[in-house]
Design a protein around this motif. Structure first.
Motif, PDB file in Angstrom:
ATOM      1  N   ILE A  80     -33.133  21.241 -73.394  1.00  0.00           N
ATOM      2  CA  ILE A  80     -31.860  20.846 -73.578  1.00  0.00           C
ATOM      3  C   ILE A  80     -32.075  19.317 -74.031  1.00  0.00           C
ATOM      4  O   ILE A  80     -32.592  18.568 -73.498  1.00  0.00           O
ATOM      5  CB  ILE A  80     -30.870  20.752 -72.553  1.00  0.00           C
ATOM      6  CG1 ILE A  80     -30.855  22.047 -71.880  1.00  0.00           C
ATOM      7  CG2 ILE A  80     -29.466  20.542 -72.791  1.00  0.00           C
ATOM      8  CD1 ILE A  80     -30.508  23.400 -72.742  1.00  0.00           C
ATOM      9  N   VAL A  81     -31.328  18.894 -75.059  1.00  0.00           N
ATOM     10  CA  VAL A  81     -30.829  17.646 -75.495  1.00  0.00           C
ATOM     11  C   VAL A  81     -29.745  16.957 -75.593  1.00  0.00           C
ATOM     12  O   VAL A  81     -28.679  17.716 -76.043  1.00  0.00           O
ATOM     13  CB  VAL A  81     -31.702  17.448 -77.036  1.00  0.00           C
ATOM     14  CG1 VAL A  81     -31.222  15.981 -77.563  1.00  0.00           C
ATOM     15  CG2 VAL A  81     -33.169  17.301 -77.011  1.00  0.00           C
ATOM     16  N   GLN A  82     -29.206  16.267 -74.385  1.00  0.00           N
ATOM     17  CA  GLN A  82     -27.664  15.853 -74.288  1.00  0.00           C
ATOM     18  C   GLN A  82     -27.379  14.659 -75.380  1.00  0.00           C
ATOM     19  O   GLN A  82     -27.997  13.589 -75.308  1.00  0.00           O
ATOM     20  CB  GLN A  82     -27.255  15.659 -72.982  1.00  0.00           C
ATOM     21  CG  GLN A  82     -25.806  15.574 -72.967  1.00  0.00           C
ATOM     22  CD  GLN A  82     -25.550  15.222 -71.699  1.00  0.00           C
ATOM     23  OE1 GLN A  82     -26.204  15.156 -70.633  1.00  0.00           O
ATOM     24  NE2 GLN A  82     -24.083  14.630 -71.303  1.00  0.00           N
ATOM     25  N   GLY A  83     -26.732  14.857 -76.140  1.00  0.00           N
ATOM     26  CA  GLY A  83     -26.346  13.742 -77.222  1.00  0.00           C
ATOM     27  C   GLY A  83     -25.687  14.018 -78.368  1.00  0.00           C
ATOM     28  O   GLY A  83     -25.361  15.355 -78.494  1.00  0.00           O
ATOM     29  N   GLU A  84     -25.077  13.016 -79.023  1.00  0.00           N
ATOM     30  CA  GLU A  84     -24.316  13.420 -80.456  1.00  0.00           C
ATOM     31  C   GLU A  84     -25.227  13.141 -81.556  1.00  0.00           C
ATOM     32  O   GLU A  84     -26.092  12.222 -81.634  1.00  0.00           O
ATOM     33  CB  GLU A  84     -23.162  12.333 -80.237  1.00  0.00           C
ATOM     34  CG  GLU A  84     -22.141  12.580 -79.330  1.00  0.00           C
ATOM     35  CD  GLU A  84     -20.862  11.824 -79.457  1.00  0.00           C
ATOM     36  OE1 GLU A  84     -20.706  11.413 -80.658  1.00  0.00           O
ATOM     37  OE2 GLU A  84     -20.147  11.742 -78.474  1.00  0.00           O
ATOM     38  N   VAL A  85     -25.091  14.287 -82.238  1.00  0.00           N
ATOM     39  CA  VAL A  85     -25.703  14.134 -83.661  1.00  0.00           C
ATOM     40  C   VAL A  85     -25.274  13.308 -84.524  1.00  0.00           C
ATOM     41  O   VAL A  85     -24.060  13.290 -84.830  1.00  0.00           O
ATOM     42  CB  VAL A  85     -25.738  15.518 -84.103  1.00  0.00           C
ATOM     43  CG1 VAL A  85     -26.368  15.603 -85.735  1.00  0.00           C
ATOM     44  CG2 VAL A  85     -26.514  16.560 -83.365  1.00  0.00           C
ATOM     45  N   GLU A  86     -26.194  12.392 -85.217  1.00  0.00           N
ATOM     46  CA  GLU A  86     -25.612  11.367 -86.037  1.00  0.00           C
ATOM     47  C   GLU A  86     -25.869  11.791 -87.535  1.00  0.00           C
ATOM     48  O   GLU A  86     -25.261  11.610 -88.548  1.00  0.00           O
ATOM     49  CB  GLU A  86     -26.441  10.103 -86.031  1.00  0.00           C
ATOM     50  CG  GLU A  86     -26.076   9.600 -84.490  1.00  0.00           C
ATOM     51  CD  GLU A  86     -26.807   8.115 -84.345  1.00  0.00           C
ATOM     52  OE1 GLU A  86     -27.937   7.870 -85.093  1.00  0.00           O
ATOM     53  OE2 GLU A  86     -26.158   7.241 -83.704  1.00  0.00           O
ATOM     54  N   SER A  87     -27.144  12.594 -87.721  1.00  0.00           N
ATOM     55  CA  SER A  87     -27.354  13.058 -89.076  1.00  0.00           C
ATOM     56  C   SER A  87     -28.306  14.187 -89.081  1.00  0.00           C
ATOM     57  O   SER A  87     -28.986  14.473 -88.026  1.00  0.00           O
ATOM     58  CB  SER A  87     -27.929  11.913 -89.983  1.00  0.00           C
ATOM     59  OG  SER A  87     -28.867  11.484 -89.590  1.00  0.00           O
ATOM     60  N   ILE A  88     -28.329  15.000 -90.107  1.00  0.00           N
ATOM     61  CA  ILE A  88     -29.216  16.050 -90.239  1.00  0.00           C
ATOM     62  C   ILE A  88     -30.113  15.951 -91.465  1.00  0.00           C
ATOM     63  O   ILE A  88     -29.211  15.578 -92.779  1.00  0.00           O
ATOM     64  CB  ILE A  88     -28.498  17.485 -90.344  1.00  0.00           C
ATOM     65  CG1 ILE A  88     -27.827  17.595 -89.006  1.00  0.00           C
ATOM     66  CG2 ILE A  88     -29.458  18.519 -90.741  1.00  0.00           C
ATOM     67  CD1 ILE A  88     -26.882  18.859 -88.953  1.00  0.00           C
ATOM     68  N   ALA A  89     -31.156  15.948 -91.501  1.00  0.00           N
ATOM     69  CA  ALA A  89     -31.937  15.859 -92.914  1.00  0.00           C
ATOM     70  C   ALA A  89     -31.660  16.859 -93.890  1.00  0.00           C
ATOM     71  O   ALA A  89     -31.289  18.131 -93.759  1.00  0.00           O
ATOM     72  CB  ALA A  89     -33.517  15.953 -92.699  1.00  0.00           C
ATOM     73  N   GLU A  90     -31.890  16.447 -95.463  1.00  0.00           N
ATOM     74  CA  GLU A  90     -31.353  17.376 -96.209  1.00  0.00           C
ATOM     75  C   GLU A  90     -32.052  18.634 -96.472  1.00  0.00           C
ATOM     76  O   GLU A  90     -31.527  19.896 -96.640  1.00  0.00           O
ATOM     77  CB  GLU A  90     -31.471  16.590 -97.649  1.00  0.00           C
ATOM     78  CG  GLU A  90     -30.587  15.540 -97.764  1.00  0.00           C
ATOM     79  CD  GLU A  90     -30.534  14.814 -99.259  1.00  0.00           C
ATOM     80  OE1 GLU A  90     -31.322  15.546 -99.955  1.00  0.00           O
ATOM     81  OE2 GLU A  90     -29.922  14.166 -99.430  1.00  0.00           O
ATOM     82  N   ASP A  91     -33.609  18.578 -95.769  1.00  0.00           N
ATOM     83  CA  ASP A  91     -34.321  19.979 -95.973  1.00  0.00           C
ATOM     84  C   ASP A  91     -33.943  20.678 -94.507  1.00  0.00           C
ATOM     85  O   ASP A  91     -34.659  21.493 -94.600  1.00  0.00           O
ATOM     86  CB  ASP A  91     -35.621  19.425 -96.073  1.00  0.00           C
ATOM     87  CG  ASP A  91     -36.321  18.580 -94.909  1.00  0.00           C
ATOM     88  OD1 ASP A  91     -35.471  18.166 -93.966  1.00  0.00           O
ATOM     89  OD2 ASP A  91     -37.425  18.093 -94.911  1.00  0.00           O
ATOM     90  N   GLY A  92     -33.057  20.220 -93.728  1.00  0.00           N
ATOM     91  CA  GLY A  92     -32.721  20.962 -92.306  1.00  0.00           C
ATOM     92  C   GLY A  92     -34.084  20.891 -91.509  1.00  0.00           C
ATOM     93  O   GLY A  92     -34.202  21.507 -90.478  1.00  0.00           O
ATOM     94  N   LYS A  93     -34.908  19.927 -91.577  1.00  0.00           N
ATOM     95  CA  LYS A  93     -36.220  20.105 -90.814  1.00  0.00           C
ATOM     96  C   LYS A  93     -36.160  18.934 -89.672  1.00  0.00           C
ATOM     97  O   LYS A  93     -37.108  18.854 -88.954  1.00  0.00           O
ATOM     98  CB  LYS A  93     -37.663  19.937 -91.530  1.00  0.00           C
ATOM     99  CG  LYS A  93     -37.381  21.022 -92.588  1.00  0.00           C
ATOM    100  CD  LYS A  93     -38.016  22.292 -91.931  1.00  0.00           C
ATOM    101  CE  LYS A  93     -38.282  23.442 -93.107  1.00  0.00           C
ATOM    102  NZ  LYS A  93     -38.287  24.667 -92.238  1.00  0.00           N
ATOM    103  N   SER A  94     -35.136  18.052 -89.552  1.00  0.00           N
ATOM    104  CA  SER A  94     -35.029  17.156 -88.384  1.00  0.00           C
ATOM    105  C   SER A  94     -33.657  16.609 -88.419  1.00  0.00           C
ATOM    106  O   SER A  94     -32.720  16.775 -89.099  1.00  0.00           O
ATOM    107  CB  SER A  94     -35.803  15.899 -88.725  1.00  0.00           C
ATOM    108  OG  SER A  94     -35.551  15.176 -90.039  1.00  0.00           O
ATOM    109  N   ILE A  95     -33.372  16.034 -87.252  1.00  0.00           N
ATOM    110  CA  ILE A  95     -32.081  15.657 -86.887  1.00  0.00           C
ATOM    111  C   ILE A  95     -32.212  14.451 -86.254  1.00  0.00           C
ATOM    112  O   ILE A  95     -33.029  14.166 -85.324  1.00  0.00           O
ATOM    113  CB  ILE A  95     -31.359  16.618 -85.971  1.00  0.00           C
ATOM    114  CG1 ILE A  95     -29.645  16.557 -86.174  1.00  0.00           C
ATOM    115  CG2 ILE A  95     -32.038  16.937 -84.625  1.00  0.00           C
ATOM    116  CD1 ILE A  95     -29.196  17.786 -85.483  1.00  0.00           C
ATOM    117  N   THR A  96     -31.242  13.557 -86.417  1.00  0.00           N
ATOM    118  CA  THR A  96     -31.010  12.187 -85.606  1.00  0.00           C
ATOM    119  C   THR A  96     -30.033  12.315 -84.393  1.00  0.00           C
ATOM    120  O   THR A  96     -28.902  12.805 -84.953  1.00  0.00           O
ATOM    121  CB  THR A  96     -30.543  11.063 -86.562  1.00  0.00           C
ATOM    122  OG1 THR A  96     -31.673  11.183 -87.563  1.00  0.00           O
ATOM    123  CG2 THR A  96     -30.755   9.823 -85.863  1.00  0.00           C
TER     124      THR A  96
END
Length: 214
Positions: A80-96
């Motif tokens: 589990i990762v608790q936090g708010e997503v700031e952005s998603i990479a265009e290729d869908g392979k990573s998330i900030t």
């Protein structure tokens, strides 16, 4: 803040699931059950919210505890990762994620951000331990009230009216609805009267009696 995946899934394809509501948890449990994937749920809360059953918490002591399940009980292998997503990479392979120094990488991503709804149908508290206080305060207000007005005769308005009328029989509950029938289908509301408001606004008003929704 979060948890670590089991060693059994280290090196397995990483699946990031953004949002831990009904859809997100369903997909997470499905992919996690055999340990074929390293499943990671990302959500701003640390608990799954069973909001369909939450309205009863307005009237029944401690009911909200049954509707808030820690995410640690959801997954067998994943994390589990608790936090708010700031952005998603265009290729869908990573998330900030806010508060994390580096992007979280993945092989697959499932976005299940769901919907939002006003309290008390849903609750926005990020920590499960803060949920009870919200509903305790609401129950106290409802219990002390001589009358309660619920605006909207849809599914939520009907359920909320019924819960309050049933559990607090001494409280007068008035349901205000814009149509002649509840849920906009079915039989015409009995014992209702038309209220004509300003600017041509009109609605039907009826009193919900104890036991009406048994």
């Amino acid at each position: 803040m979060g948890t670590s995946s089991s060693k059994d899934v280290q090196g397995k394809p990483v699946v990031l699931i953004v949002g831990g509501g009904y859809a997100g948890v369903f997909v997470a449990k499905l992919l996690d059950k055999n340990g074929d994937f390293n499943v990671v749920i990302i959500d701003r809360k640390n608990y799954f919210l069973h909001n369909i059953g939450l309205l009863r918490g307005c009237a029944v002591e401690g009911w909200e505890a049954r509707c808030t399940v820690p995410y640690t009980k959801v997954l067998k292998y994943g994390s589990i990762v608790q936090g708010e997503v700031e952005s998603i990479a265009e290729d869908g392979k990573s998330i900030t994620v806010h508060g994390y120094d580096k992007p979280i990488k993945c092989d697959y991503m499932v976005v299940c951000t769901g919907s939002s709804y006003a309290f008390p149908c849903k609750v926005a508290e990020a920590d499960k331990k803060n949920v009870a206080a919200k509903y305790q305060a609401l129950r106290k207000s409802v219990k002390e009230a001589k009358s309660v007005c619920v605006v909207g005769g849809g599914a939520v308005g009907i359920e909320l009216s019924g819960e309050i009328a049933y559990h607090f029989p001494d409280t007068q509950v008035t349901l205000v609805h814009s149509g002649e029938t509840l849920l906009s289908v079915g039989s015409k509301i009995e014992d209702a009267h038309m209220w004509q408001g300003p600017n041509g606004v009109s609605c039907f008003v009826c009193v919900v009696e104890h036991g009406s929704f048994r």
